[in-house]
Design an enzyme around this catalytic site. Structure first.
Site, PDB file in Angstrom:
ATOM      1  N   LYS A 128      50.703  42.453  45.508  1.00 31.91           N
ATOM      2  CA  LYS A 128      50.245  42.660  44.006  1.00 31.91           C
ATOM      3  C   LYS A 128      49.136  41.760  43.595  1.00 31.91           C
ATOM      4  O   LYS A 128      49.017  40.776  44.298  1.00 31.91           O
ATOM      5  CB  LYS A 128      51.545  42.263  43.055  1.00 31.91           C
ATOM      6  CG  LYS A 128      51.365  42.895  41.676  1.00 31.91           C
ATOM      7  CD  LYS A 128      51.944  44.326  41.690  1.00 31.91           C
ATOM      8  CE  LYS A 128      51.627  44.856  40.096  1.00 31.91           C
ATOM      9  NZ  LYS A 128      52.051  46.447  40.244  1.00 31.91           N
ATOM     10  N   ASP A 168      47.323  49.245  37.947  1.00 32.52           N
ATOM     11  CA  ASP A 168      48.725  48.790  37.226  1.00 32.52           C
ATOM     12  C   ASP A 168      48.072  48.670  35.912  1.00 32.52           C
ATOM     13  O   ASP A 168      47.200  49.272  35.300  1.00 32.52           O
ATOM     14  CB  ASP A 168      49.329  47.533  37.827  1.00 32.52           C
ATOM     15  CG  ASP A 168      50.496  47.165  37.340  1.00 32.52           C
ATOM     16  OD1 ASP A 168      51.393  47.972  37.692  1.00 32.52           O
ATOM     17  OD2 ASP A 168      50.650  45.997  36.462  1.00 32.52           O
TER      18      ASP A 168
HETATM   19  P1  NDP Z   1      49.335  50.982  30.659  1.00 28.70           P
HETATM   20  O1  NDP Z   1      48.445  49.788  30.724  1.00 28.70           O
HETATM   21  O2  NDP Z   1      48.847  52.142  30.946  1.00 28.70           O
HETATM   22  O3  NDP Z   1      50.218  50.661  29.408  1.00 28.70           O
HETATM   23  C1  NDP Z   1      51.033  49.719  28.967  1.00 28.70           C
HETATM   24  C2  NDP Z   1      51.280  50.195  27.365  1.00 28.70           C
HETATM   25  O4  NDP Z   1      52.631  49.459  27.129  1.00 28.70           O
HETATM   26  C3  NDP Z   1      50.371  49.623  26.487  1.00 28.70           C
HETATM   27  O5  NDP Z   1      50.124  50.627  25.787  1.00 28.70           O
HETATM   28  C4  NDP Z   1      51.112  48.545  25.704  1.00 28.70           C
HETATM   29  O6  NDP Z   1      50.593  48.643  24.629  1.00 28.70           O
HETATM   30  C5  NDP Z   1      52.611  48.942  25.824  1.00 28.70           C
HETATM   31  N1  NDP Z   1      53.062  47.543  25.733  1.00 28.70           N
HETATM   32  C6  NDP Z   1      53.158  46.455  26.292  1.00 28.70           C
HETATM   33  N2  NDP Z   1      54.089  45.798  25.863  1.00 28.70           N
HETATM   34  C7  NDP Z   1      54.895  46.386  25.111  1.00 28.70           C
HETATM   35  C8  NDP Z   1      56.214  45.969  24.566  1.00 28.70           C
HETATM   36  N3  NDP Z   1      56.802  44.860  24.612  1.00 28.70           N
HETATM   37  N4  NDP Z   1      56.661  47.006  23.893  1.00 28.70           N
HETATM   38  C9  NDP Z   1      56.139  48.334  23.719  1.00 28.70           C
HETATM   39  N5  NDP Z   1      54.955  48.623  24.431  1.00 28.70           N
HETATM   40  C10 NDP Z   1      54.255  47.791  25.081  1.00 28.70           C
HETATM   41  O7  NDP Z   1      50.389  50.628  31.883  1.00 28.70           O
HETATM   42  P2  NDP Z   1      51.251  51.421  32.843  1.00 28.70           P
HETATM   43  O8  NDP Z   1      51.695  52.597  32.045  1.00 28.70           O
HETATM   44  O9  NDP Z   1      50.499  51.616  33.962  1.00 28.70           O
HETATM   45  O10 NDP Z   1      52.378  50.435  33.332  1.00 28.70           O
HETATM   46  C11 NDP Z   1      53.499  50.070  32.506  1.00 28.70           C
HETATM   47  C12 NDP Z   1      54.622  49.583  33.332  1.00 28.70           C
HETATM   48  O11 NDP Z   1      54.900  50.503  34.423  1.00 28.70           O
HETATM   49  C13 NDP Z   1      54.332  48.013  34.012  1.00 28.70           C
HETATM   50  O12 NDP Z   1      55.504  47.679  34.118  1.00 28.70           O
HETATM   51  C14 NDP Z   1      53.697  48.460  35.342  1.00 28.70           C
HETATM   52  O13 NDP Z   1      54.095  47.441  36.222  1.00 28.70           O
HETATM   53  C15 NDP Z   1      54.696  49.545  35.650  1.00 28.70           C
HETATM   54  N6  NDP Z   1      54.187  50.285  36.882  1.00 28.70           N
HETATM   55  C16 NDP Z   1      53.247  51.267  36.757  1.00 28.70           C
HETATM   56  C17 NDP Z   1      52.787  52.087  37.774  1.00 28.70           C
HETATM   57  C18 NDP Z   1      51.612  52.746  37.490  1.00 28.70           C
HETATM   58  O14 NDP Z   1      51.364  53.714  38.594  1.00 28.70           O
HETATM   59  N7  NDP Z   1      50.646  52.732  36.513  1.00 28.70           N
HETATM   60  C19 NDP Z   1      53.771  52.111  39.072  1.00 28.70           C
HETATM   61  C20 NDP Z   1      54.943  51.472  38.971  1.00 28.70           C
HETATM   62  C21 NDP Z   1      55.052  50.718  37.879  1.00 28.70           C
HETATM   63  P3  NDP Z   1      49.488  48.023  23.442  1.00 28.70           P
HETATM   64  O15 NDP Z   1      48.746  49.206  23.756  1.00 28.70           O
HETATM   65  O16 NDP Z   1      49.659  47.780  22.311  1.00 28.70           O
HETATM   66  O17 NDP Z   1      49.024  46.893  24.429  1.00 28.70           O
END
Ligand code: NDP
Length: 445
Positions: A128, A168
């Site tokens: 990572k 990510d």
């Molecule tokens: P993104 O950056 O696309 O989106 C993350 C979103 O989560 C943002 O919109 C952010 O909001 C929101 N967020 C952050 N903290 C909080 C909170 N406490 N409560 C509510 N919303 C929150 O990320 P991903 O969708 O790619 O990743 C999300 C999760 O999935 C992570 O843990 C990542 O490690 C995991 N993951 C992702 C993979 C992938 O293929 N992308 C693969 C496997 C796991 P705001 O816009 O307000 O900042």
């Protein structure tokens, strides 16, 4: 020695050698709790000190990233790549750009990635990386310059047979394009050293959708085990990013009623369920750096400061970030009659929430199993790149579905207790066994 005594002894030693790394300790504790008696019962594993070896990364590469903002000012960030284990294949795992990124956070994510990748059945090790760079409020040109500067430092350490990063949080297809171009300029060759690329330059079909879609396929396998399906189920989802919106899209397509998405400021609540147009609107707001506080329909409400967990869902899919769900929120889910919590995010439950959910009658699928669809399609992208081929979306989607079902079967085999499945334990044991066998077979090195 009892399991608890073995665990305490192990964690005491780990906390001394890696002090203050709380997220890493949290992730290790949950894996070691389920696997330490297996190590002790297996002479080869004990002699090889498998758990001790698997809780120290192969290496952590740290570097300075210097770039210029639009005003011509020099900016300095920190970047890292944690190459955790290549016991069963080259290092593989995402890059995260966020001000909270630290070596401890990347160690926890890299550690989890080792077992997640093992569960996919593909030959992928775990790693990572990322930076404390915050893209919020930065122009496209600034983010591109940052990606180029970041890759100038990272490029010597990665490659298609060595380490293949992906996206990510805050690293999507656009950033991967900039990172890949900088890698290509450094390596003077076109090789698949990153996944999540655009489809016009080697990216796999549905890689962007794969984590969210895979999560829903995993939940369908869980429901199938109970002779049930998604039709009419109330599904609460947190987050509004890649994983959350694609999980929402697929859950809706499979007949569920998706009652929420959310972000750091609050929850978009859809009493009668979201439709595909609203999900597309959320995605475009996120892409434009906007908020979701002013939804396009009167049937939707944005509730500031609220999480989705009190909305009485049948199924909860935390898809935002680590430690987003507290013990009190698990209690809200229990009180609301939830049957399944499946993790789209990595380690979304706090340590207290994990303890609480273990005692509740809720099936809990950990991220290392339920969100493995993204890395699985990355693995398929690596194969396509090696063979100079491009597989159509239907083929990749079918393979993704098969992989998620196979992960479910592996986890169920290792976690079935009577007529109930302990998904956390099953995932930890299945992932551990595969990596432990490889570590043991390779001797003391
Ligand atoms: P993104 O950056 O696309 O989106 C993350 C979103 O989560 C943002 O919109 C952010 O909001 C929101 N967020 C952050 N903290 C909080 C909170 N406490 N409560 C509510 N919303 C929150 O990320 P991903 O969708 O790619 O990743 C999300 C999760 O999935 C992570 O843990 C990542 O490690 C995991 N993951 C992702 C993979 C992938 O293929 N992308 C693969 C496997 C796991 P705001 O816009 O307000 O900042």
């Amino acid at each position: 020695m009892s399991r608890d005594a073995l665990l305490k002894d192990f964690m005491d030693r780990l906390e001394k050698t890696a002090p203050g790394e709380t997220e890493f300790h949290q992730a290790v504790r949950h894996v070691v709790r389920d696997t330490i008696t297996i190590e002790k019962a297996h002479g080869d594993y004990t002699a090889a000190k498998v758990l001790e070896r698997l809780t120290v990364p192969d290496r952590i590469i740290g570097f300075r990233v210097v770039w210029q903002d639009d005003a011509g000012q020099v900016q300095v960030n920190r970047g890292w790549r944690v190459q955790f284990s290549n016991a069963i294949g080259p290092y593989k795992g995402g890059l995260r750009f966020h001000p909270t990124v630290s070596p401890s956070m990347l160690k926890f994510l890299g550690f989890e990635q080792v077992f997640k990748n093992a569960l996919t059945g593909l030959p992928l090790g775990g790693g990572k990386g990322g930076s404390d760079f915050d893209p919020k409020g930065r122009s496209d040109a600034e983010i591109m310059r940052f990606c180029q500067a970041f890759m100038r430092q990272l490029a010597p350490h990665i490659g298609p047979d060595r380490d293949i990063p992906a996206g990510d949080i805050n690293v999507g297809t656009r950033e991967i394009g900039w990172l890949f171009a900088a890698y290509k300029a450094h390596a003077l060759e076109f090789t698949g050293a990153l996944t999540g690329k655009g489809p016009s330059f080697g990216g796999s079909a549905i890689r962007t959708q794969a984590t969210g879609y895979g999560l829903v396929y995993f939940v369908e396998a869980m429901l199938g085990d109970l002779n049930d399906d998604l039709t009419g189920k109330r599904v609460a989802i947190s987050g509004k990013g890649n994983v959350a919106t694609h999980a929402a899209e697929k859950a809706l397509a499979r007949g569920a009623k998706v009652i929420s998405l959310s972000d750091t400021s609050g929850t978009l609540w859809a009493r009668d369920g979201l439709d595909q147009d609203t999900i597309a609107w959320v995605r475009s707001q996120k892409a434009a750096g906007g908020d979701i506080a002013d939804p396009p329909s009167k049937a939707l409400r944005f509730v500031e400061g609220k999480t989705p967990w009190s909305l009485e869902p049948d199924i909860a899919l935390p898809c935002a970030t680590q430690n987003e769900l507290s013990a009190a929120m698990v209690q809200e889910l229990v009180d609301g009659g939830a049957r399944i919590v499946a993790e789209g995010a990595n380690m979304p439950l706090t340590a207290d929430a994990q303890d609480k959910i273990m005692a509740a009658a809720i099936l809990h699928a950990p991220g290392k199993a339920a969100n493995a669809g993204g890395v699985a399609v990355s693995g398929l992208e690596m194969s396509q790149n090696s063979h100079r081929q491009f597989a159509p979306a239907e083929d990749v989607d079918r393979k993704l579905k098969d992989i998620m079902r196979a992960i479910h079967a592996r986890v169920a085999d290792n976690g079935r207790e009577g007529n109930r499945i302990d998904y956390v334990r099953g995932a930890n044991i299945a992932g551990f066994r595969k990596v432990a066998d490889a570590v043991t077979a390779m001797g003391a090195i």
